[in-house]
Design a protein around this motif. Sequence first.
Motif, mmCIF file in Angstrom:
data_model
loop_
_atom_site.group_PDB
_atom_site.id
_atom_site.type_symbol
_atom_site.label_atom_id
_atom_site.label_comp_id
_atom_site.label_asym_id
_atom_site.label_seq_id
_atom_site.Cartn_x
_atom_site.Cartn_y
_atom_site.Cartn_z
ATOM 1 N N UNK A 181 0.814 -1.217 0.000
ATOM 2 C CA UNK A 181 0.000 0.000 0.000
ATOM 3 C C UNK A 181 0.850 1.270 0.000
ATOM 4 N N UNK A 182 2.129 1.141 -0.259
ATOM 5 C CA UNK A 182 3.047 2.283 -0.233
ATOM 6 C C UNK A 182 2.589 3.359 -1.221
ATOM 7 N N UNK A 183 2.419 4.581 -0.707
ATOM 8 C CA UNK A 183 2.034 5.715 -1.538
ATOM 9 C C UNK A 183 0.579 5.754 -1.944
ATOM 10 N N UNK A 184 -0.252 4.875 -1.390
ATOM 11 C CA UNK A 184 -1.648 4.770 -1.826
ATOM 12 C C UNK A 184 -2.647 5.296 -0.802
ATOM 13 N N UNK A 185 -2.157 5.858 0.312
ATOM 14 C CA UNK A 185 -3.046 6.220 1.420
ATOM 15 C C UNK A 185 -2.994 7.723 1.691
ATOM 16 N N UNK A 186 -4.154 8.307 1.924
ATOM 17 C CA UNK A 186 -4.253 9.680 2.425
ATOM 18 C C UNK A 186 -4.820 9.632 3.840
ATOM 19 N N UNK A 187 -4.341 10.535 4.682
ATOM 20 C CA UNK A 187 -4.764 10.568 6.089
ATOM 21 C C UNK A 187 -4.863 12.017 6.532
ATOM 22 N N UNK A 188 -5.794 12.359 7.445
ATOM 23 C CA UNK A 188 -5.881 13.736 7.936
ATOM 24 C C UNK A 188 -4.717 14.066 8.880
ATOM 25 N N UNK A 189 -4.219 15.278 8.755
ATOM 26 C CA UNK A 189 -3.227 15.807 9.680
ATOM 27 C C UNK A 189 -3.913 16.043 11.033
ATOM 28 N N UNK A 190 -3.462 15.431 12.117
ATOM 29 C CA UNK A 190 -4.166 15.559 13.403
ATOM 30 C C UNK A 190 -4.092 16.958 14.009
ATOM 31 N N UNK A 191 -3.151 17.778 13.529
ATOM 32 C CA UNK A 191 -3.051 19.135 14.057
ATOM 33 C C UNK A 191 -4.147 20.033 13.510
ATOM 34 N N UNK A 192 -4.730 19.666 12.379
ATOM 35 C CA UNK A 192 -5.786 20.480 11.792
ATOM 36 C C UNK A 192 -7.114 19.752 11.698
ATOM 37 N N UNK A 193 -7.104 18.455 11.921
ATOM 38 C CA UNK A 193 -8.319 17.655 11.772
ATOM 39 C C UNK A 193 -8.605 16.848 13.024
ATOM 40 N N UNK A 194 -9.822 16.959 13.525
ATOM 41 C CA UNK A 194 -10.221 16.140 14.669
ATOM 42 C C UNK A 194 -10.248 14.668 14.324
ATOM 43 N N UNK A 195 -10.598 14.350 13.076
ATOM 44 C CA UNK A 195 -10.587 12.959 12.641
ATOM 45 C C UNK A 195 -9.173 12.407 12.666
ATOM 46 N N UNK A 196 -8.212 13.224 12.236
ATOM 47 C CA UNK A 196 -6.820 12.798 12.304
ATOM 48 C C UNK A 196 -6.372 12.572 13.731
ATOM 49 N N UNK A 197 -6.782 13.466 14.633
ATOM 50 C CA UNK A 197 -6.347 13.345 16.024
ATOM 51 C C UNK A 197 -6.971 12.125 16.696
ATOM 52 N N UNK A 198 -8.247 11.859 16.440
ATOM 53 C CA UNK A 198 -8.855 10.706 17.110
ATOM 54 C C UNK A 198 -8.249 9.396 16.608
ATOM 55 N N UNK A 199 -7.809 9.382 15.340
ATOM 56 C CA UNK A 199 -7.163 8.173 14.826
ATOM 57 C C UNK A 199 -5.784 7.987 15.435
ATOM 58 N N UNK A 200 -5.009 9.066 15.506
ATOM 59 C CA UNK A 200 -3.674 8.988 16.108
ATOM 60 C C UNK A 200 -3.781 8.639 17.592
ATOM 61 N N UNK A 201 -4.702 9.267 18.306
ATOM 62 C CA UNK A 201 -4.836 8.994 19.738
ATOM 63 C C UNK A 201 -5.277 7.556 19.985
ATOM 64 N N UNK A 202 -6.124 7.020 19.089
ATOM 65 C CA UNK A 202 -6.541 5.622 19.234
ATOM 66 C C UNK A 202 -5.353 4.685 19.088
ATOM 67 N N UNK A 203 -4.500 4.952 18.110
ATOM 68 C CA UNK A 203 -3.319 4.110 17.891
ATOM 69 C C UNK A 203 -2.402 4.160 19.105
ATOM 70 N N UNK A 204 -2.173 5.340 19.645
ATOM 71 C CA UNK A 204 -1.282 5.478 20.805
ATOM 72 C C UNK A 204 -1.879 4.820 22.046
#
Length: 363
Positions: A181-204
């Motif tokens: 999947x290298x180079x095939x994924x887009x993800x929200x930046x958690x500093x500007x997106x709540x969706x990005x932050x909830x995903x990063x926080x879930x992983x941590x």
Amino acid sequence: MKRLILLMIVTLAVALFALAGCTAVQPTGAPIGATDQVEQSSADAATSGEITVYTALEDDQLSVYLPVFNERYPNIKVNLVRDSTGIITARLLAEKDNPQADVVWGLAATSLLVADQQGMLEPYAPAGLERIRPEFRDPADPPHWVGIDTWFSAFCANTVELEARGLPIPTSWADLIKPEYKGLIAMPNPASSGTGFLSVSAILQMMGEEEGWAYLDKLHENIAVYTHSGSKPCRMAGAGEVAIGISFDYRAIKQKASGEPIEPVFPAEGSGWDIEANALIRKDNISPAAKTFLDWAISDEAMRLYAKSFPITAAVTDVPLPEGYPEDPIAQLVKNDFVKMAMERERILAQWTERYDSKSEPR
């Protein structure tokens, strides 16, 4: 579902202030009918005027929700300021000493906890608060924020793009770091997106700090771009710009329903999540119309609107589970310590930015 934050300490001074604010004293010798005039004036102020509402709700949700309020309260003009969660949060904090918003509507509870730590939220108990499930509101009395629904991590997999590459649809967080999947994924930046932050926080939280950051390092290798919007990765996947977008439930379900070649994926390990919540902004002159808006925003009418988009709402409704969701959406949610994530938000975002921001799209 665990309680979201510890019971806040309410000082005697605040209690007395609240008591004074809700106690009306009739002046000695007031003319007959004066009370009626005051009550009528208060009622008029609550159903007319102009308010500024900050929100991170989706544009296609707002186009459904807001007209219902406007029809019910035609004399209240709502100036809507809409952006992604991180940007709205940053704007609120930047305006701490000169607040421009009257109301926050549908912002992440973790963001409101940060604002509350800065003393920016005015306690307010909206009409109908007793209908709100305890885990969806600040336990203080009156609460500093009140939730309306949850949103959670989902992948948007473009079935056409993946099939053309001979790749399977990923079903888990673990799948996303596979080299194919290298180079095939887009993800929200958690500093500007709540969706990005909830995903990063879930992983941590699921993996622990050391293993979690190691996982994010590997995920970074497969990322094509970090976006500044939680819905954009799914839109990109729908357009074939990427094969996989890490986004959120509503957007994945919505795009599939509209006929795009999107398969919503709810990761096997569980989804990060947050509560969309409302709050009254503390300022010198609080508009009665702002309180009217917050009353409506948790009404049965509003809850039915939210329930058409999200399977978990703060008050029970009679709306059926939207098509495409897991049969038990609550079981999909990971264990989430909102207090810890709010307290550590700044540190996590600084570390994430230092490691991965080189792939973020221009602001």
